[in-house]
Structure formats: structure tokens, C-alpha cells
Scaffold this motif. Structure first.
Motif, mmCIF file in Angstrom:
data_model
loop_
_atom_site.group_PDB
_atom_site.id
_atom_site.type_symbol
_atom_site.label_atom_id
_atom_site.label_comp_id
_atom_site.label_asym_id
_atom_site.label_seq_id
_atom_site.Cartn_x
_atom_site.Cartn_y
_atom_site.Cartn_z
ATOM 1 N N LEU A 63 0.831 -1.201 0.000
ATOM 2 C CA LEU A 63 0.000 0.000 0.000
ATOM 3 C C LEU A 63 0.866 1.253 0.000
ATOM 4 O O LEU A 63 0.633 2.190 -0.769
ATOM 5 C CB LEU A 63 -0.928 0.002 1.219
ATOM 6 N N ALA A 64 1.876 1.264 0.864
ATOM 7 C CA ALA A 64 2.746 2.435 0.956
ATOM 8 C C ALA A 64 3.549 2.644 -0.329
ATOM 9 O O ALA A 64 3.664 3.769 -0.818
ATOM 10 C CB ALA A 64 3.692 2.291 2.146
ATOM 11 N N VAL A 65 4.069 1.564 -0.886
ATOM 12 C CA VAL A 65 4.873 1.673 -2.112
ATOM 13 C C VAL A 65 3.988 2.060 -3.293
ATOM 14 O O VAL A 65 4.418 2.780 -4.202
ATOM 15 C CB VAL A 65 5.622 0.357 -2.385
ATOM 16 N N SER A 66 2.740 1.634 -3.280
ATOM 17 C CA SER A 66 1.816 1.993 -4.357
ATOM 18 C C SER A 66 1.604 3.495 -4.429
ATOM 19 O O SER A 66 1.375 4.052 -5.504
ATOM 20 C CB SER A 66 0.460 1.301 -4.145
ATOM 21 N N ALA A 67 1.702 4.158 -3.274
ATOM 22 C CA ALA A 67 1.533 5.610 -3.228
ATOM 23 C C ALA A 67 2.839 6.347 -3.485
ATOM 24 O O ALA A 67 2.928 7.553 -3.235
ATOM 25 C CB ALA A 67 0.968 6.025 -1.879
ATOM 26 N N GLY A 68 3.841 5.624 -3.964
ATOM 27 C CA GLY A 68 5.113 6.249 -4.294
ATOM 28 C C GLY A 68 6.054 6.419 -3.129
ATOM 29 O O GLY A 68 7.035 7.156 -3.220
ATOM 30 N N GLY A 69 5.789 5.736 -2.021
ATOM 31 C CA GLY A 69 6.652 5.854 -0.850
ATOM 32 C C GLY A 69 7.168 4.507 -0.395
ATOM 33 O O GLY A 69 7.289 3.563 -1.184
ATOM 34 N N ILE A 70 7.486 4.431 0.866
ATOM 35 C CA ILE A 70 7.890 3.180 1.502
ATOM 36 C C ILE A 70 7.586 3.328 2.983
ATOM 37 O O ILE A 70 7.540 4.459 3.500
ATOM 38 C CB ILE A 70 9.389 2.884 1.259
ATOM 39 N N ASP A 71 7.354 2.243 3.666
ATOM 40 C CA ASP A 71 7.019 2.310 5.089
ATOM 41 C C ASP A 71 7.976 1.419 5.879
ATOM 42 O O ASP A 71 7.793 0.206 5.950
ATOM 43 C CB ASP A 71 5.576 1.878 5.326
ATOM 44 N N LEU A 72 8.992 2.043 6.448
ATOM 45 C CA LEU A 72 9.962 1.300 7.252
ATOM 46 C C LEU A 72 9.453 1.054 8.666
ATOM 47 O O LEU A 72 10.146 0.415 9.460
ATOM 48 C CB LEU A 72 11.287 2.068 7.315
ATOM 49 N N SER A 73 8.261 1.550 8.976
ATOM 50 C CA SER A 73 7.724 1.419 10.332
ATOM 51 C C SER A 73 6.616 0.379 10.422
ATOM 52 O O SER A 73 5.873 0.365 11.409
ATOM 53 C CB SER A 73 7.198 2.769 10.825
ATOM 54 N N VAL A 74 6.477 -0.477 9.407
ATOM 55 C CA VAL A 74 5.431 -1.510 9.500
ATOM 56 C C VAL A 74 5.663 -2.407 10.704
ATOM 57 O O VAL A 74 4.725 -2.851 11.365
ATOM 58 C CB VAL A 74 5.351 -2.349 8.203
ATOM 59 N N GLY A 75 6.934 -2.686 11.019
ATOM 60 C CA GLY A 75 7.240 -3.489 12.194
ATOM 61 C C GLY A 75 6.837 -2.796 13.483
ATOM 62 O O GLY A 75 6.401 -3.431 14.448
ATOM 63 N N THR A 76 6.967 -1.471 13.508
ATOM 64 C CA THR A 76 6.548 -0.700 14.683
ATOM 65 C C THR A 76 5.038 -0.795 14.876
ATOM 66 O O THR A 76 4.557 -0.929 16.001
ATOM 67 C CB THR A 76 6.958 0.781 14.516
ATOM 68 N N ALA A 77 4.282 -0.730 13.775
ATOM 69 C CA ALA A 77 2.830 -0.887 13.859
ATOM 70 C C ALA A 77 2.464 -2.277 14.362
ATOM 71 O O ALA A 77 1.535 -2.436 15.168
ATOM 72 C CB ALA A 77 2.192 -0.624 12.500
ATOM 73 N N VAL A 78 3.196 -3.292 13.902
ATOM 74 C CA VAL A 78 2.989 -4.659 14.387
ATOM 75 C C VAL A 78 3.195 -4.711 15.900
ATOM 76 O O VAL A 78 2.377 -5.270 16.647
ATOM 77 C CB VAL A 78 3.949 -5.642 13.682
ATOM 78 N N ASP A 79 4.294 -4.111 16.360
ATOM 79 C CA ASP A 79 4.636 -4.168 17.779
ATOM 80 C C ASP A 79 3.661 -3.385 18.648
ATOM 81 O O ASP A 79 3.250 -3.850 19.720
ATOM 82 C CB ASP A 79 6.052 -3.612 17.985
ATOM 83 N N PHE A 80 3.279 -2.178 18.220
ATOM 84 C CA PHE A 80 2.356 -1.374 19.010
ATOM 85 C C PHE A 80 0.994 -2.063 19.132
ATOM 86 O O PHE A 80 0.358 -2.036 20.193
ATOM 87 C CB PHE A 80 2.191 0.016 18.379
ATOM 88 N N ALA A 81 0.552 -2.671 18.032
ATOM 89 C CA ALA A 81 -0.721 -3.393 18.070
ATOM 90 C C ALA A 81 -0.632 -4.588 19.005
ATOM 91 O O ALA A 81 -1.560 -4.854 19.782
ATOM 92 C CB ALA A 81 -1.100 -3.854 16.658
ATOM 93 N N SER A 82 0.496 -5.290 18.936
ATOM 94 C CA SER A 82 0.693 -6.447 19.801
ATOM 95 C C SER A 82 0.688 -6.043 21.267
ATOM 96 O O SER A 82 0.043 -6.688 22.106
ATOM 97 C CB SER A 82 2.031 -7.118 19.448
ATOM 98 N N PHE A 83 1.369 -4.945 21.576
ATOM 99 C CA PHE A 83 1.445 -4.488 22.969
ATOM 100 C C PHE A 83 0.069 -4.058 23.485
ATOM 101 O O PHE A 83 -0.332 -4.413 24.598
ATOM 102 C CB PHE A 83 2.442 -3.328 23.086
#
Length: 325
Positions: A63-83
Motif C-alpha cells: 500500500l505504501a509503495v503503491s503511493a510512491g513511498g515506503i514504510d519502514l515502520s510496518v514493524g513498529t505498527a505490528v509491535d504497538f498493536a501487539s502491545f
């Protein structure tokens, strides 16, 4: 049709389906090299243990790359949701509330990225890299230096167990969640106006801007959605292992990037696409499982995975260059 035109179309098709060819070759190699590779138990293990979580995180990256970017924080979102999820379950709150909290935590990460990128104008790479470092520090602070948060076996609700280990009509729930996530992302990007605008932003942002379409809101919404999708992986991960380990989500980051960019080879235009990403995840999952079964040293497994990613991308690039010529 002229011979040159036919040859060009054939080369384009070959370049596009090189990923499928790589899958077939890798599958055949491990089928011959590892006697247990083709057993039903191992094939199910590939889908449930290797494919599921990486596929969800890779969809967020797509999704992020489709918008012309990149998301290096997907792991952070995984962790915050898990916590957030495990904390509310430990506090005895209903599973539904814990689920909402987990998704909200992922959305919060995405919203932070959205503000940096769309409102302030920071590049997606730098914005999400900053979020990655900030998120890692916050997790250390919340867990007294990085201590895992365990759920005691006696305190795990049945609904929690069902998310991680249940099945519906014989299909494991985590795999079913991954399939629904994949289907939803595919419909969003290919069948909705929002998705078409996002893809256009990734290909020709200036055209979108001159057409009067609000680029900023679409990019912001995309990064928030990426955070929510990554949060789904965090919830499923926690429900599977019944523990939250700080920064464990970052283990998916590099493979998610690899799967997404491998998937671009499946597109005639070399663009991110859900089908290609899924094939990329499947390829990496098969390689990880197959190398493990052959008993190869862990570090050589990483070399093998990296070499495969390079080979697929290089093969596609060379073929596309030949077609363009």
C-alpha cells in the motif's frame, strides 16, 4: 503481426511471469532436495508459519509503495498493536475491545507517518525511519528495557486462542485473516476510485496534482491504512505465541520490502500489485522453509534469500530493458 512485435510481446510476458517460473523452479528443487518438503504437514506449515504474517505485513508495505513511498515502520505498527492487544487482555478486558485497541495502535503509527509526510512534507523514507527509531525507544520504555510481556496459560481467553489456533471449515484462522486482507487490498487498489488515485500518485504524482485531486489526503489515508493492516499481523502474532516481545515486528521488515519489490516483476508496468506481492511472499516462504529442511546454516539461508531476490529482480530488469530496446 511482425516478428519483432511478436518477439517483444513474448519477452514482456516472459519477464512478467519470470516470478511464476522462479516459484516452480524453487519448489521443484526443494521437493527433490528435502524428502519431507512435500508432506501435507510441511506444506501447511509453510502457509501458516511462514506465509501468513509476512503476507499481511507485505500488503501493508505494498500500500505504501503503491503511493510512491515506503514504510519502514510496518514493524513498529505490528509491535504497538501487539502491545496494546496483550495489555488489554492481561487487564481482563473483552477481546473485542482489545482488538479495537490493537488496530487503533497501528492506526496511530500510520497517522504519525501521515502527519510527517503529508502535513510537514518529510519524505516517506525519512519519516518512517524516524518512526521506526521512536517506536523502538517507546517500546523499551514501556517494558522496562525490553522485557517480554507474557500471557499466563490460565489467563488466556478462549476467543484469544481461537484467533491464533482456531479454524473455520478446516482453514486456520490466521490464514483466513491473511486471505481476507489480501482480497480486501486487491479490491481497494484495483476496483475503487481511491485505489486508482493512489496508484496514479505512485506513477505520475504531477499529473494527479494538476488534475486537482488532493494528493496529500490520499497519501495520508494510505499510510494510516498501512498501519492498520500491519496491526492485524501484530494481533495474529500475539494470539499465536501468547507473548509480546518488543521490536519483534521488525523481523518482517526486510522480507516485506523484498516481497513487495519482487512482486513488481509481475506487473507489466513494474508497479506494486497485490498478486505479485503474494507470489513474492510465497517464494520467500518456500525458500525459508526449504533451506531450513536442508539443514543449511542460518547465515547461509540469509545469503540464499538475498541472492534469490537479486536474481528475480535482475532477471526482470534485463528482460524489460530488452523489450524497451
Amino acid at each position: 503481426m511482425s516478428a519483432s512485435t511478436f518477439a517483444g510481446r513474448s519477452s514482456a510476458s516472459f519477464a512478467r511471469f519470470g516470478l511464476v517460473l522462479a516459484l516452480i523452479v524453487v519448489f521443484s528443487i526443494f521437493s527433490a532436495a528435502a524428502p519431507t518438503f512435500l508432506t501435507p504437514a510441511n506444506l501447511q506449515s509453510i502457509l501458516v508459519n511462514n506465509f501468513t504474517l509476512l503476507a499481511i505485513v507485505s500488503i501493508a508495505m505494498t500500500l505504501a509503495v503503491s503511493a510512491g513511498g515506503i514504510d519502514l515502520s510496518v514493524g513498529t505498527a505490528v509491535d504497538f498493536a501487539s502491545f496494546a492487544f496483550v495489555s488489554l487482555v492481561l487487564a481482563g478486558k473483552p477481546i473485542a475491545l482489545a482488538l479495537v485497541a490493537g488496530l487503533a495502535a497501528g492506526a496511530l503509527v500510520g497517522a504519525f507517518n501521515a502527519i510527517l509526510i503529508s502535513a510537514i512534507g518529510v519524505s516517506p523514507f525519512l519519516a518512517t525511519l524516524g518512526t521506526l527509531f521512536i517506536g523502538r525507544s517507546i517500546q523499551q520504555l514501556l517494558t522496562n528495557g525490553g522485557n517480554p510481556v507474557y500471557l499466563p496459560p490460565a489467563g488466556v481467553p478462549e476467543a484469544f486462542r481461537f484467533l491464533g489456533h482456531g479454524s473455520i471449515a478446516g482453514v486456520p484462522v490466521p490464514l483466513l485473516v491473511a486471505a481476507l486482507t489480501i482480497a480486501g487490498a486487491s479490491v481497494l487498489l484495483t476496483r475503487t476510485r481511491f485505489g486508482r488515485v493512489v496508484l496514479s500518485i505512485g506513477i505520475q504524482p504531477s499529473v494527479v496534482r494538476y488534475s486537482g485531486i488532493g494528493r496529500g489526503p490520499h497519501v495520508a489515508a494510505t499510510f494510516i491504512l498501512a498501519g492498520i493492516v500491519a496491526a492485524v499481523a501484530g494481533i495474529i502474532l500475539t494470539a499465536t505465541v501468547t507473548v509480546y516481545i518488543p521490536s519483534s515486528g521488525n523481523a518482517f521488515l526486510l522480507n516485506a520490502i523484498g516481497a513487495t519489490f519482487i512482486g513488481t516483476t509481475f506487473s507489466p508496468l513494474g508497479r506494486p500489485n497485490v498478486a505479485g506481492t503474494v507470489l513474492g511472499v510465497l517464494l520467500l516462504s518456500i525458500v525459508a522453509n526449504g533451506l531450513l529442511l536442508t539443514g543449511l546454516n542460518f547465515y547461509w539461508q540469509q545469503v540464499g534469500t538475498g541472492t534469490l531476490i537479486f536474481a528475480v529482480l535482475a532477471f526482470s530488469f534485463i528482460n524489460r530493458k530488452a523489450v524497451a530496446a
